[in-house]
Design a protein around this motif. Structure first.
Motif, PDB file in Angstrom:
ATOM      1  N   VAL A   1       0.874  -1.186   0.000  1.00  0.00           N
ATOM      2  CA  VAL A   1       0.000   0.000   0.000  1.00  0.00           C
ATOM      3  C   VAL A   1       0.899   1.220   0.000  1.00  0.00           C
ATOM      4  CG1 VAL A   1      -1.777   1.302   1.201  1.00  0.00           C
ATOM      5  CG2 VAL A   1      -1.812  -1.210   1.268  1.00  0.00           C
ATOM      6  N   SER A   2       0.746   2.071  -1.028  1.00  0.00           N
ATOM      7  CA  SER A   2       1.555   3.287  -1.113  1.00  0.00           C
ATOM      8  C   SER A   2       0.808   4.449  -0.478  1.00  0.00           C
ATOM      9  CB  SER A   2       1.889   3.614  -2.575  1.00  0.00           C
ATOM     10  OG  SER A   2       0.715   3.981  -3.263  1.00  0.00           O
ATOM     11  N   ASN A   3       1.571   5.503  -0.184  1.00  0.00           N
ATOM     12  CA  ASN A   3       0.952   6.656   0.466  1.00  0.00           C
ATOM     13  C   ASN A   3       0.319   7.644  -0.522  1.00  0.00           C
ATOM     14  OD1 ASN A   3       3.179   7.744  -0.700  1.00  0.00           O
ATOM     15  ND2 ASN A   3       4.190   8.345   1.223  1.00  0.00           N
ATOM     16  N   ASN A   4       0.246   7.282  -1.815  1.00  0.00           N
ATOM     17  CA  ASN A   4      -0.415   8.169  -2.793  1.00  0.00           C
ATOM     18  C   ASN A   4      -1.752   7.602  -3.267  1.00  0.00           C
ATOM     19  OD1 ASN A   4       0.440   6.045  -4.319  1.00  0.00           O
ATOM     20  ND2 ASN A   4       1.491   7.273  -5.889  1.00  0.00           N
ATOM     21  N   GLY A   5      -2.318   6.643  -2.490  1.00  0.00           N
ATOM     22  CA  GLY A   5      -3.660   6.159  -2.783  1.00  0.00           C
ATOM     23  C   GLY A   5      -3.713   4.884  -3.592  1.00  0.00           C
ATOM     24  N   TRP A   6      -2.610   4.274  -3.887  1.00  0.00           N
ATOM     25  CA  TRP A   6      -2.584   3.036  -4.691  1.00  0.00           C
ATOM     26  C   TRP A   6      -2.197   1.859  -3.800  1.00  0.00           C
ATOM     27  CZ3 TRP A   6      -4.035   2.604  -9.788  1.00  0.00           C
ATOM     28  CH2 TRP A   6      -4.242   3.809 -10.477  1.00  0.00           C
ATOM     29  N   ALA A   7      -2.663   0.683  -4.206  1.00  0.00           N
ATOM     30  CA  ALA A   7      -2.295  -0.569  -3.539  1.00  0.00           C
ATOM     31  C   ALA A   7      -1.914  -1.586  -4.611  1.00  0.00           C
ATOM     32  CB  ALA A   7      -3.438  -1.096  -2.686  1.00  0.00           C
ATOM     33  N   GLU A   8      -1.046  -2.554  -4.216  1.00  0.00           N
ATOM     34  CA  GLU A   8      -0.604  -3.577  -5.169  1.00  0.00           C
ATOM     35  C   GLU A   8      -0.974  -4.926  -4.585  1.00  0.00           C
ATOM     36  OE1 GLU A   8       1.784  -6.646  -6.938  1.00  0.00           O
ATOM     37  OE2 GLU A   8       1.993  -5.953  -4.875  1.00  0.00           O
ATOM     38  N   GLY A   9      -1.505  -5.794  -5.446  1.00  0.00           N
ATOM     39  CA  GLY A   9      -1.886  -7.107  -4.960  1.00  0.00           C
ATOM     40  C   GLY A   9      -2.153  -8.062  -6.097  1.00  0.00           C
ATOM     41  N   GLU A  10      -2.727  -9.238  -5.710  1.00  0.00           N
ATOM     42  CA  GLU A  10      -2.948 -10.311  -6.681  1.00  0.00           C
ATOM     43  C   GLU A  10      -4.389 -10.759  -6.596  1.00  0.00           C
ATOM     44  OE1 GLU A  10      -1.220 -14.763  -7.763  1.00  0.00           O
ATOM     45  OE2 GLU A  10      -0.252 -13.526  -6.221  1.00  0.00           O
ATOM     46  N   CYS A  11      -4.973 -11.004  -7.791  1.00  0.00           N
ATOM     47  CA  CYS A  11      -6.352 -11.467  -7.869  1.00  0.00           C
ATOM     48  C   CYS A  11      -6.494 -12.364  -9.086  1.00  0.00           C
ATOM     49  CB  CYS A  11      -7.329 -10.294  -7.935  1.00  0.00           C
ATOM     50  SG  CYS A  11      -9.058 -10.774  -8.098  1.00  0.00           S
ATOM     51  N   ARG A  12      -7.037 -13.549  -8.897  1.00  0.00           N
ATOM     52  CA  ARG A  12      -7.261 -14.497  -9.982  1.00  0.00           C
ATOM     53  C   ARG A  12      -5.983 -14.776 -10.768  1.00  0.00           C
ATOM     54  NH1 ARG A  12     -12.678 -15.376 -10.432  1.00  0.00           N
ATOM     55  NH2 ARG A  12     -14.045 -13.767  -9.536  1.00  0.00           N
ATOM     56  N   GLY A  13      -4.870 -14.870 -10.068  1.00  0.00           N
ATOM     57  CA  GLY A  13      -3.620 -15.235 -10.699  1.00  0.00           C
ATOM     58  C   GLY A  13      -2.890 -14.102 -11.368  1.00  0.00           C
ATOM     59  N   LYS A  14      -3.422 -12.845 -11.265  1.00  0.00           N
ATOM     60  CA  LYS A  14      -2.774 -11.685 -11.884  1.00  0.00           C
ATOM     61  C   LYS A  14      -2.451 -10.668 -10.811  1.00  0.00           C
ATOM     62  CE  LYS A  14      -4.994 -12.230 -16.374  1.00  0.00           C
ATOM     63  NZ  LYS A  14      -5.807 -11.583 -17.426  1.00  0.00           N
ATOM     64  N   ALA A  15      -1.364  -9.932 -11.018  1.00  0.00           N
ATOM     65  CA  ALA A  15      -0.939  -8.929 -10.045  1.00  0.00           C
ATOM     66  C   ALA A  15      -0.876  -7.562 -10.707  1.00  0.00           C
ATOM     67  CB  ALA A  15       0.423  -9.298  -9.458  1.00  0.00           C
ATOM     68  N   GLY A  16      -1.026  -6.537  -9.897  1.00  0.00           N
ATOM     69  CA  GLY A  16      -0.952  -5.178 -10.417  1.00  0.00           C
ATOM     70  C   GLY A  16      -1.463  -4.158  -9.418  1.00  0.00           C
ATOM     71  N   TRP A  17      -1.429  -2.912  -9.851  1.00  0.00           N
ATOM     72  CA  TRP A  17      -1.842  -1.796  -9.005  1.00  0.00           C
ATOM     73  C   TRP A  17      -3.334  -1.510  -9.199  1.00  0.00           C
ATOM     74  CZ3 TRP A  17       1.208   0.219  -5.303  1.00  0.00           C
ATOM     75  CH2 TRP A  17       2.576   0.009  -5.406  1.00  0.00           C
ATOM     76  N   PHE A  18      -3.970  -0.958  -8.150  1.00  0.00           N
ATOM     77  CA  PHE A  18      -5.374  -0.550  -8.205  1.00  0.00           C
ATOM     78  C   PHE A  18      -5.597   0.488  -7.106  1.00  0.00           C
ATOM     79  CE2 PHE A  18      -4.802  -4.489  -5.883  1.00  0.00           C
ATOM     80  CZ  PHE A  18      -5.290  -4.171  -4.614  1.00  0.00           C
ATOM     81  N   PRO A  19      -6.606   1.328  -7.227  1.00  0.00           N
ATOM     82  CA  PRO A  19      -6.869   2.332  -6.180  1.00  0.00           C
ATOM     83  C   PRO A  19      -7.233   1.667  -4.864  1.00  0.00           C
ATOM     84  CG  PRO A  19      -7.992   2.910  -8.201  1.00  0.00           C
ATOM     85  CD  PRO A  19      -7.495   1.507  -8.382  1.00  0.00           C
TER      86      PRO A  19
END
Length: 369
Positions: free
Chosen positions: A332-350
């Protein structure tokens, strides 16, 4: 008063005719018909009566026009006031309100307010023109001296004519008395005086009749000319007003139709996010680690979360989410973004698109991977 005067005049004429008939029956040699035996005088009298009736009708017509125009001006002034209030409301909405889907309605409100203001200005010019070019000249004619002076001349002539009729009857009576008592010098002198007065009345009546006819004829011509001119001015003022208003409305319609066509033909608007772009995925994972990138990451603690609304990725480093998806959040970044994994894919999302879950069914956790 006018009706009473006219009725009294008719009664006097009836009495005079009856007296004349009686005098003729008893052989009066100088009956009252002698006063009006002149064909020219009879025509003059008839013409004067027609002129009096005509100028009176024209005066009433002019007065009706003035009253109608004044009433229209009062009503129009209230409409201008209401229209200007509508302009103010349109301007207020256009300047103080904005829509998330664009400023189309604000622009339309401002355009409408501007056009309406121009129309109300034209209406004000119309009302001013009707007052100065129609109502005031006709009112001056109705209340003016030429008409009143001419009517007074006609009334003086009418009174003098009645006096001449009465004097003619008086002459006839004296003639009868003189025949009954012939040779009476006193009666002869009175008859001569009565005849002299009658001739004087006839002479004055003829002069006054000509003056009255000339004055009434001039007034009638002026009434006809002025009334026609003011009616034409009224029609032209209204025609010019409607033409200008039509031009304003045509321009407003073109603007609004053009804006509508632009909206209907344009692709759906893209809502721009005010969030800063997510950190580079490679940098956060240590490939190009720098102090500035490390400072962006607030926490590096794994936890489970659930998407509360859908998110569509706009780059390869972002992660698509559907409402209800479960995600393993890794950073979790301090500019409002989070990084994680869902359904075998990873990436950033709000980060605001998810909510942390303390307890999750095992079947749901399996869907994450």
């Amino acid at each position: 008063m006018e009706a009473i005067r006219k009725q009294a005049s008719k009664l006097r004429e009836q009495v005079a005719r009856q007296q004349q008939a009686v005098m003729k029956q008893f052989g009066g040699g100088y009956g009252a018909d002698g006063v009006f035996a002149d064909e020219a005088e009879a025509q003059q009298h008839s013409k004067l009566e027609k002129l009096y009736i005509s100028t009176r009708a024209a005066k009433h017509f002019q007065r009706d026009i003035v009253r109608g125009v004044e009433g229209y001006i009062v009503t129009g002034s209230k409409q201008v006031e209401i229209g200007n209030k509508l302009c103010e409301d349109g301007k207020k909405y256009g300047t103080e309100n904005t829509c998330t889907s664009g400023s189309t309605l604000s622009k339309a409100a401002l355009s409408f307010a501007k056009a309406r203001s121009m129309m109300e200005k034209e209406r004000g010019n119309l009302l001013k023109a009707l007052g100065t070019q129609v109502a005031e000249p006709l009112r001056a004619m109705v209340m003016g001296a030429p008409l009143e002076d001419a009517r007074h001349l006609a009334q003086r002539y009418d009174r003098m004519r009645q006096e001449a009729e009465a004097q003619a009857i008086e002459v006839s009576k004296r003639q009868m008395k003189l025949r009954e008592a012939s040779g009476n010098s006193d009666m002869v002198a009175r008859l001569e005086a009565a005849e002299s007065k009658l001739q004087e009345l006839k002479s004055n009546m003829g002069v006054l009749g000509k003056e009255a006819v000339a004055a009434m004829t001039a007034v009638e011509a002026q009434q006809q000319r002025l009334t026609l001119q003011r009616l034409i001015a009224l029609v032209e003022s209204e025609r010019n007003y409607h033409q200008k208003v039509l031009q304003i409305l045509d321009q407003l319609e073109r603007e609004m139709v053009s804006e509508r066509q632009r909206i209907e033909g344009a692709p759906p608007p893209v809502i721009e996010s005010s969030m800063p772009p997510p950190p580079a995925y490679e940098e956060v994972n240590g490939i190009f680690m720098r102090n500035t990138v490390a400072e962006l990451v607030e926490t590096v603690e794994y936890f489970l979360a659930q998407a509360i609304q859908s998110y569509r990725a706009e780059s390869d480093t972002e992660l698509n989410l559907s409402a209800g998806d479960y995600i393993v959040v890794r950073k979790v970044s301090n500019n409002g973004w989070a990084e994680g994994e869902c359904r075998g894919k990873a990436g950033w999302f709000p980060y605001d698109y998810i909510e942390k879950r303390e307890r999750v069914l095992a079947s749901k956790v399996a869907q994450v991977f």
